[in-house]
Design a protein around this motif. Sequence first.
Motif, PDB file in Angstrom:
ATOM      1  N   LEU A 181       0.819  -1.209   0.000  1.00  0.00           N
ATOM      2  CA  LEU A 181       0.000   0.000   0.000  1.00  0.00           C
ATOM      3  C   LEU A 181       0.856   1.264   0.000  1.00  0.00           C
ATOM      4  CD1 LEU A 181      -2.977   1.068   0.277  1.00  0.00           C
ATOM      5  CD2 LEU A 181      -2.548   1.150   2.757  1.00  0.00           C
ATOM      6  N   TYR A 182       1.918   1.272   0.793  1.00  0.00           N
ATOM      7  CA  TYR A 182       2.728   2.477   0.957  1.00  0.00           C
ATOM      8  C   TYR A 182       3.905   2.567  -0.012  1.00  0.00           C
ATOM      9  CZ  TYR A 182       0.558   4.591   5.063  1.00  0.00           C
ATOM     10  OH  TYR A 182      -0.308   5.236   5.907  1.00  0.00           O
ATOM     11  N   TYR A 183       4.474   1.434  -0.421  1.00  0.00           N
ATOM     12  CA  TYR A 183       5.763   1.495  -1.106  1.00  0.00           C
ATOM     13  C   TYR A 183       5.790   0.870  -2.496  1.00  0.00           C
ATOM     14  CZ  TYR A 183       6.962   2.726   3.657  1.00  0.00           C
ATOM     15  OH  TYR A 183       6.985   3.334   4.893  1.00  0.00           O
ATOM     16  N   ASN A 184       4.741   0.181  -2.913  1.00  0.00           N
ATOM     17  CA  ASN A 184       4.713  -0.391  -4.250  1.00  0.00           C
ATOM     18  C   ASN A 184       4.354   0.711  -5.258  1.00  0.00           C
ATOM     19  OD1 ASN A 184       3.012  -1.525  -6.590  1.00  0.00           O
ATOM     20  ND2 ASN A 184       4.030  -3.354  -5.827  1.00  0.00           N
ATOM     21  N   ALA A 233       0.796   0.684  -6.531  1.00  0.00           N
ATOM     22  CA  ALA A 233      -0.146   1.111  -5.492  1.00  0.00           C
ATOM     23  C   ALA A 233      -0.097   2.626  -5.320  1.00  0.00           C
ATOM     24  CB  ALA A 233       0.171   0.411  -4.173  1.00  0.00           C
ATOM     25  N   ASN A 234       1.096   3.203  -5.357  1.00  0.00           N
ATOM     26  CA  ASN A 234       1.223   4.660  -5.249  1.00  0.00           C
ATOM     27  C   ASN A 234       0.452   5.365  -6.363  1.00  0.00           C
ATOM     28  OD1 ASN A 234       4.760   4.397  -4.358  1.00  0.00           O
ATOM     29  ND2 ASN A 234       2.950   4.216  -3.062  1.00  0.00           N
ATOM     30  N   GLU A 235       0.560   4.814  -7.581  1.00  0.00           N
ATOM     31  CA  GLU A 235      -0.151   5.403  -8.723  1.00  0.00           C
ATOM     32  C   GLU A 235      -1.662   5.217  -8.566  1.00  0.00           C
ATOM     33  OE1 GLU A 235      -0.315   4.315 -13.400  1.00  0.00           O
ATOM     34  OE2 GLU A 235       1.682   4.865 -12.647  1.00  0.00           O
ATOM     35  N   LEU A 236      -2.065   4.036  -8.108  1.00  0.00           N
ATOM     36  CA  LEU A 236      -3.482   3.766  -7.886  1.00  0.00           C
ATOM     37  C   LEU A 236      -4.070   4.758  -6.884  1.00  0.00           C
ATOM     38  CD1 LEU A 236      -5.960   1.694  -8.156  1.00  0.00           C
ATOM     39  CD2 LEU A 236      -5.019   0.669  -6.049  1.00  0.00           C
TER      40      LEU A 236
END
Length: 554
Positions: A388-391, A394-397
């Motif tokens: 959630l925090y570092y992928n 996920a950041n783009e999502l």
Amino acid sequence: MRRTAWVRTAAAAGVVAALISTSACTAESSDADEVDIDAQSVGAMEDFTADEQFTATEPIDVSMLWTDWPEVPVTDDWEIFDVIEERTGVTIDLTHIPFSDATEKRSLLISAGDAPTVIPLVYTGEEAPFVSSGAVLPMSDYVEHMPNFRKYVEEWDLGDMMERLKQADGKYYMLPGLQEVSVPTFSLIIRKDVFDEVGAPEPETWEDLRTGLELIKAKYPDSMPLADGFEGQSMLNFAAHAFGTQAGWGFGEGTIWNEEKGELEYAGTNEGYHDMVEFFHGLVEDGLLDTESFTASDAGGGAANVAEKMANGQVFAASGASGTVNEFATALDATEGAGNYELVQIAPPGGEAGMLVEPRNFWNGFMLSSDVAKSPNFLATLQFLDWLYYNPDANELIRWGVEGETYEKAADGTITLKPEFSLDAFNINRGAPTDIKTDLGWSSDVLAGSTESRALKESYNSPQFVDYVDTVLESRTPRDPSPPAPLDEGELEQASLMSTPLSDAVRTATLQFILGDRDLSEWDAYVSELEAAGLPSYLDLINGARERFAEENG
């Protein structure tokens, strides 16, 4: 949305209002040896790796503290949590606290042992009061299970900065947001067209700025051309480094490293602080600084008041971030008309200490309640948060929503919001029927922006902000951070009792000196007042902790 805890609030705060301090936490300390990773891996993926989509092997729930901004209330229409659940198998259960007193409510919940598992929006240093009680988890014991975090700490050369997060026991208790590039969020925004009109160059130094302000004042005598809008705290924060000190939002615990003396000194009494106060007092004396912007409450609309003054030709330079540029632009569109002005966020001006900006910094991250160490989903929770925090996906999502639904991404990586969607906070597609932030929950202030690559940061900001980043990286030097001086439990309590009255006195006197309510000839008396209030003992305490940590950790 299937979230039974969605309507929970921090009502329990009233029950613990009688707690004397956060050091009185009742949560039991959790030891790393108590966690059995193999036995507590329900829902976890085998061989979870960096840049991989995390999907729980069976559904799990993760509770999270959520700060509610009044203008961005969570609604049943928000799709962010449903998409996260679809992709990961994790249901996020929210405990809500209001933005107005979020820090106090958070502390009370942690102190009472009622905090949810994930405690986000935590900035470095805010974890310290909860360490000795064992209320929060020692994250450094478990980052080996967080491959995305470890990858980007290494790739973005943040290892030394992580070392500075260690507490007195040599462990760190929060994981910060990681930024590929670090530039000051707040700086100076100028009406470049007006600076050009009066023959003033774009300010490289604070003296350059004064010259430009004098030229503008001569052309527009009814103006007070420079303003802050954040109770002076923003401008003093980014100005201080050029004078060799720290102030405003960046005052922190008040100490700054003196290389020549080889010790931490008090920023509020050093020579650079005096010079900074004297400079800003001179601006007030000459009618160049809007004093109301240093005194009007930020919560009461101080920044909005500055935008109105800029639109009316009373202010031509002010503190702000990239979002503030949009606020100023909206106001100027109504008075000047779009395209009839030029706003530029410039690199913080330099000064006698050099072309310096704040030390390279982390962004907000999270702590975990120590209760998670008993969870059968312990490993799965770590893996989920690592995603959630570092992928990067996920950041783009979290920033943009679902590719192909809310935005399109070109082969070169350029992101374009689809025409039926807007992101008003960054002035993108204004007027579109659906705002991805307020209507769908994307770009939320709680999660978005915590960790960002440079490309992602630039994707939602204006081309002018990209130029700002380039200028700062090419022409300014981050000030070296002070060496760590973590305090043990007893020292934390002492330091809190000492530092709060000292910093309060500094803030009061700073405004008095700048606004002319106290004559600068009383500087020595001001320093004596701080010394009488315990400043020497406070510095002995902090420097003692610094020396101890250096001896124990090398």
